[in-house]
Design an enzyme around this catalytic site. Structure first.
Site: not given
Ligand code: OSB
Ligand code: MG
Length: 369
Positions: A135, A161, A163, A188, A213, A238, A262, A290
């Site tokens: 991510s 992925k 953001k 995402d 996402e 999510d 999660k 994560g």
């Molecule tokens: O939306 O998946 C998410 C990290 C912190 C809060 C929300 C998210 C995330 C990530 C990182 O996308 C996931 C990771 O690499 O741990």
């Molecule tokens: Mg997410």
């Protein structure tokens, strides 16, 4: 099983790189770490709540309060019929699933250690390498993003992925699609869009993304269902999947075609197994998300990811992408084929390094039966 003591710590770990999402940038994780003692062994859990109530309404401080005042007293010193029996002990407490998850998961770890078995087996999985994706936070420029993706693909990761937020969506995604051809690519939004922004999301529909996402608000299933009907691309939820009932509702009304699991968001491993079983029965693909966890939370995530419904690469990347050093000594690492092995040994297979834990601890309290 019976818990004789629970220890709570607030731990602060600086991130290797600041992580920027649609709701802001963070440079360090500050989280509640739970240690559950019983039968001469200790289990560990990590709360995924952040200091700010931006991803979810819970925060590090609210989790501490709920754990110390309600959840720990509900399980200390009583005969527990295994970790599946834990949620019933705190049924009166509404919400606060991140606080619940941290303690529930520590109890699962302890139960598996008392059995002398890896946690994945106790959860219904089996040790197998877990396919991993990465991510990538919002970057200062397209060039910086392309360079990051190049490095991650060279490390073996199987899915990218990124953001997104309004103004940083179609352009970076299209640049990656053009530069990296058929790579598995997804975005995402962390709830950054309104229903009125549907055209910006429809503009992503020709990029062959594996999914979009959480485009809309964190607690809004109805508008996700209306949006999904307008998109060819699968929506993955999510934030909106607070637990098994939200998952059932989302699938019943067509709010998503993929679920990001999660355990730290949904109240722990028990509720996650329920979501897994429901999605699997309905043919809905799952992957493991994560929350920038330390090695403790990441190890839990790897064990859960071995259940058969997790058919897409998870956000379960190597420790060194996040922390240097991590709280644990064992190096969670990615193999050349983009998979991450589950730490071997009983329970989650890893423990915090005691010196590092002490140095990173901001607040600590021990509760006894
Ligand atoms: O939306 O998946 C998410 C990290 C912190 C809060 C929300 C998210 C995330 C990530 C990182 O996308 C996931 C990771 O690499 O741990
Ligand atoms: Mg997410």
């Amino acid at each position: 099983m019976r818990l004789d003591a629970v220890e709570l710590s607030v731990v602060r770990l600086p991130l290797v790189r600041a992580f920027e999402t649609s709701f802001g940038a963070i440079a360090a994780r500050e989280f509640v770490l739970v240690r559950a003692d019983g039968g001469g062994l200790s289990g560990w859990g990590e709360c995924v709540a952040d200091v700010d109530p931006f991803y979810s309404p819970e925060t590090t401080i609210t989790a501490w309060h709920i754990l110390a005042r309600y959840l720990v007293p509900a399980v200390l010193g009583v005969a527990l019929d295994g970790p599946r029996a834990v949620p019933a002990r705190w049924r009166a407490v509404r919400g606060h699933r991140m606080a619940k998850a941290a303690l529930e998961m520590a109890i699962w770890d302890l139960a598996a250690r008392l059995d002398g078995r890896p946690l994945c087996e106790r959860l219904g999985g089996a040790p197998r390498p877990v396919p991993a994706g990465v991510s990538i936070g919002i970057q200062p420029s397209i060039e910086a993003l392309v360079a990051r993706v190049e490095a991650e693909l060279a490390d073996g990761y199987r899915r990218i992925k990124i953001k997104i937020k309004p103004g940083w969506d179609r352009q970076p995604a299209a640049a990656l699609r053009e530069r990296f051809g058929g790579v598995a690519l997804m975005v995402d939004a962390n709830a950054a869009y309104d229903e009125a922004d549907a055209p910006a999301l429809e503009a992503l529909d020709d990029l062959d993304l594996t999914m979009i996402e959480q485009p809309l608000d964190y607690d809004d299933l109805v508008r996700h269902a209306r949006l999904q009907a307008r998109l060819r691309t699968a929506i993955c939820l999510d934030e909106s999947i607070a637990g098994p009932r939200a998952a059932r509702d989302a699938l019943d009304i067509g709010a998503c075609r993929v679920i990001n699991v999660k355990p730290g968001r949904m109240g722990g491993h028990g509720p996650s197994i329920d979501v897994h079983d429901l999605a699997r029965a309905r043919g809905i693909p799952l992957w493991h998300g994560g929350m920038l966890e330390s090695g403790i939370g990441r190890a839990h995530n790897l064990h859960l990811s071995t259940l058969p419904g997790f058919v897409l690469p998870g956000d379960v990347a190597a420790s060194r992408r996040y922390f240097a050093p991590d709280l644990i000594d064992y190096a969670i690492d990615v193999a050349a084929d983009g998979s991450v092995p589950v730490p071997p040994g009983p329970g989650i297979g890893v423990d915090p390094n005691p010196d590092r834990l002490r140095a990173a601890t901001l607040r600590h309290e021990r509760f006894t039966a």
